[in-house]
Every structure is written in C-alpha cells, then in structure tokens.
Design a protein around this motif. Structure first.
Motif, mmCIF file in Angstrom:
data_model
loop_
_atom_site.group_PDB
_atom_site.id
_atom_site.type_symbol
_atom_site.label_atom_id
_atom_site.label_comp_id
_atom_site.label_asym_id
_atom_site.label_seq_id
_atom_site.Cartn_x
_atom_site.Cartn_y
_atom_site.Cartn_z
ATOM 1 N N MET A 1 -21.588 -25.694 16.669
ATOM 2 C CA MET A 1 -21.553 -24.319 16.200
ATOM 3 C C MET A 1 -21.066 -24.279 14.762
ATOM 4 S SD MET A 1 -20.600 -21.441 18.897
ATOM 5 C CE MET A 1 -19.129 -21.946 19.690
ATOM 6 N N ARG A 2 -21.561 -23.308 14.096
ATOM 7 C CA ARG A 2 -21.198 -23.134 12.684
ATOM 8 C C ARG A 2 -19.946 -22.267 12.586
ATOM 9 N NH1 ARG A 2 -24.998 -20.138 8.372
ATOM 10 N NH2 ARG A 2 -23.692 -20.489 6.584
ATOM 11 N N GLN A 3 -18.994 -22.700 11.762
ATOM 12 C CA GLN A 3 -17.779 -21.910 11.580
ATOM 13 C C GLN A 3 -18.076 -20.698 10.718
ATOM 14 O OE1 GLN A 3 -14.874 -24.550 9.971
ATOM 15 N NE2 GLN A 3 -13.856 -24.740 11.955
ATOM 16 N N ARG A 4 -17.428 -19.621 11.045
ATOM 17 C CA ARG A 4 -17.615 -18.396 10.253
ATOM 18 C C ARG A 4 -16.853 -18.535 8.943
ATOM 19 N NH1 ARG A 4 -15.049 -12.644 11.338
ATOM 20 N NH2 ARG A 4 -16.021 -11.580 9.615
ATOM 21 N N GLU A 5 -17.559 -18.336 7.858
ATOM 22 C CA GLU A 5 -16.920 -18.405 6.547
ATOM 23 C C GLU A 5 -16.363 -17.032 6.182
ATOM 24 O OE1 GLU A 5 -19.477 -19.961 3.570
ATOM 25 O OE2 GLU A 5 -20.169 -21.587 4.849
ATOM 26 N N GLU A 6 -15.236 -17.063 5.485
ATOM 27 C CA GLU A 6 -14.637 -15.806 5.044
ATOM 28 C C GLU A 6 -15.498 -15.233 3.926
ATOM 29 O OE1 GLU A 6 -10.473 -14.229 3.180
ATOM 30 O OE2 GLU A 6 -10.468 -16.017 4.417
ATOM 31 N N ALA A 7 -15.783 -13.974 4.031
ATOM 32 C CA ALA A 7 -16.619 -13.332 3.018
ATOM 33 C C ALA A 7 -15.871 -13.290 1.687
ATOM 34 C CB ALA A 7 -16.990 -11.922 3.454
ATOM 35 N N PRO A 8 -16.529 -13.643 0.594
ATOM 36 C CA PRO A 8 -15.847 -13.645 -0.704
ATOM 37 C C PRO A 8 -15.480 -12.251 -1.192
ATOM 38 C CG PRO A 8 -18.178 -14.139 -0.962
ATOM 39 C CD PRO A 8 -17.892 -14.094 0.511
ATOM 40 N N MET A 9 -16.042 -11.227 -0.581
ATOM 41 C CA MET A 9 -15.769 -9.856 -1.013
ATOM 42 C C MET A 9 -14.478 -9.304 -0.395
ATOM 43 S SD MET A 9 -18.126 -9.128 -3.110
ATOM 44 C CE MET A 9 -18.193 -7.373 -3.275
ATOM 45 N N ASP A 10 -13.890 -10.006 0.554
ATOM 46 C CA ASP A 10 -12.699 -9.495 1.232
ATOM 47 C C ASP A 10 -11.561 -9.195 0.257
ATOM 48 O OD1 ASP A 10 -13.940 -9.529 3.643
ATOM 49 O OD2 ASP A 10 -12.914 -11.307 4.399
ATOM 50 N N GLY A 11 -11.285 -10.123 -0.652
ATOM 51 C CA GLY A 11 -10.224 -9.906 -1.630
ATOM 52 C C GLY A 11 -10.550 -8.764 -2.570
ATOM 53 N N GLU A 12 -11.807 -8.699 -2.969
ATOM 54 C CA GLU A 12 -12.224 -7.611 -3.869
ATOM 55 C C GLU A 12 -12.153 -6.271 -3.159
ATOM 56 O OE1 GLU A 12 -16.038 -8.522 -5.465
ATOM 57 O OE2 GLU A 12 -15.380 -10.449 -6.277
ATOM 58 N N LEU A 13 -12.507 -6.245 -1.901
ATOM 59 C CA LEU A 13 -12.448 -5.002 -1.128
ATOM 60 C C LEU A 13 -11.002 -4.534 -0.989
ATOM 61 C CD1 LEU A 13 -13.851 -2.850 0.563
ATOM 62 C CD2 LEU A 13 -13.646 -4.374 2.533
ATOM 63 N N ALA A 14 -10.107 -5.465 -0.695
ATOM 64 C CA ALA A 14 -8.692 -5.102 -0.579
ATOM 65 C C ALA A 14 -8.164 -4.568 -1.906
ATOM 66 C CB ALA A 14 -7.883 -6.316 -0.133
ATOM 67 N N THR A 15 -8.544 -5.203 -3.006
ATOM 68 C CA THR A 15 -8.120 -4.746 -4.328
ATOM 69 C C THR A 15 -8.653 -3.346 -4.608
ATOM 70 O OG1 THR A 15 -8.069 -7.015 -5.125
ATOM 71 C CG2 THR A 15 -8.170 -5.282 -6.787
ATOM 72 N N ALA A 16 -9.900 -3.103 -4.250
ATOM 73 C CA ALA A 16 -10.505 -1.785 -4.472
ATOM 74 C C ALA A 16 -9.801 -0.718 -3.639
ATOM 75 C CB ALA A 16 -11.990 -1.820 -4.139
ATOM 76 N N ILE A 17 -9.446 -1.056 -2.410
ATOM 77 C CA ILE A 17 -8.759 -0.093 -1.544
ATOM 78 C C ILE A 17 -7.380 0.237 -2.118
ATOM 79 C CG2 ILE A 17 -7.678 0.186 0.726
ATOM 80 C CD1 ILE A 17 -10.116 -1.380 1.842
ATOM 81 N N VAL A 18 -6.654 -0.779 -2.543
ATOM 82 C CA VAL A 18 -5.333 -0.553 -3.125
ATOM 83 C C VAL A 18 -5.447 0.255 -4.410
ATOM 84 C CG1 VAL A 18 -3.349 -1.693 -4.191
ATOM 85 C CG2 VAL A 18 -4.290 -2.571 -2.047
ATOM 86 N N ALA A 19 -6.413 -0.070 -5.248
ATOM 87 C CA ALA A 19 -6.601 0.659 -6.503
ATOM 88 C C ALA A 19 -6.934 2.126 -6.235
ATOM 89 C CB ALA A 19 -7.704 0.007 -7.330
ATOM 90 N N THR A 20 -7.732 2.380 -5.223
ATOM 91 C CA THR A 20 -8.072 3.760 -4.876
ATOM 92 C C THR A 20 -6.834 4.509 -4.386
ATOM 93 O OG1 THR A 20 -10.315 3.091 -4.292
ATOM 94 C CG2 THR A 20 -9.550 5.195 -3.423
ATOM 95 N N ALA A 21 -6.037 3.859 -3.567
ATOM 96 C CA ALA A 21 -4.816 4.497 -3.068
ATOM 97 C C ALA A 21 -3.858 4.813 -4.212
ATOM 98 C CB ALA A 21 -4.137 3.592 -2.043
#
Length: 53
Positions: A1-21
């Motif tokens: 089975m193939r391991q699920r890779e972490e999406a590279p956008m996760d960090g950017e999404l978190a940064t965008a959410i914090v910036a919006t808040a």
C-alpha cells in the motif's frame, strides 16, 4: 500500500487561516478605536461651543 503523503498546502492553509483571524480581530479593534475617537471629537466640539459662548 502507498503511504499517504502530507499535502504541501497544509502549512499554507494554516497560515492563511491565522492571517484571516488576525485581520478580523484587527478590523474589530480599528472599528472600536474609530467609535471612541468619534465620541472624543463630539466632546471636543461641545467644549469649543461652550468656550465660544
């Protein structure tokens, strides 16, 4: 089975959410300061009107 890779956008999404808040909080703070300044301006106008009598 193939391991699920972490999406590279996760960090950017978190940064965008914090910036919006942060932006929402800053906007609320600026609105509060504007309201206070408006009240102070009204008080100053009233004081000037009394001094001119």
């Amino acid at each position: 089975m193939r391991q699920r890779e972490e999406a590279p956008m996760d960090g950017e999404l978190a940064t965008a959410i914090v910036a919006t808040a942060v932006s929402v909080v800053a906007t609320g703070y600026a609105a509060m300061q504007a309201h206070i300044a408006k009240g102070a301006a009204r008080s100053a106008e009233a004081q000037v009107a009394l001094m001119l009598r």
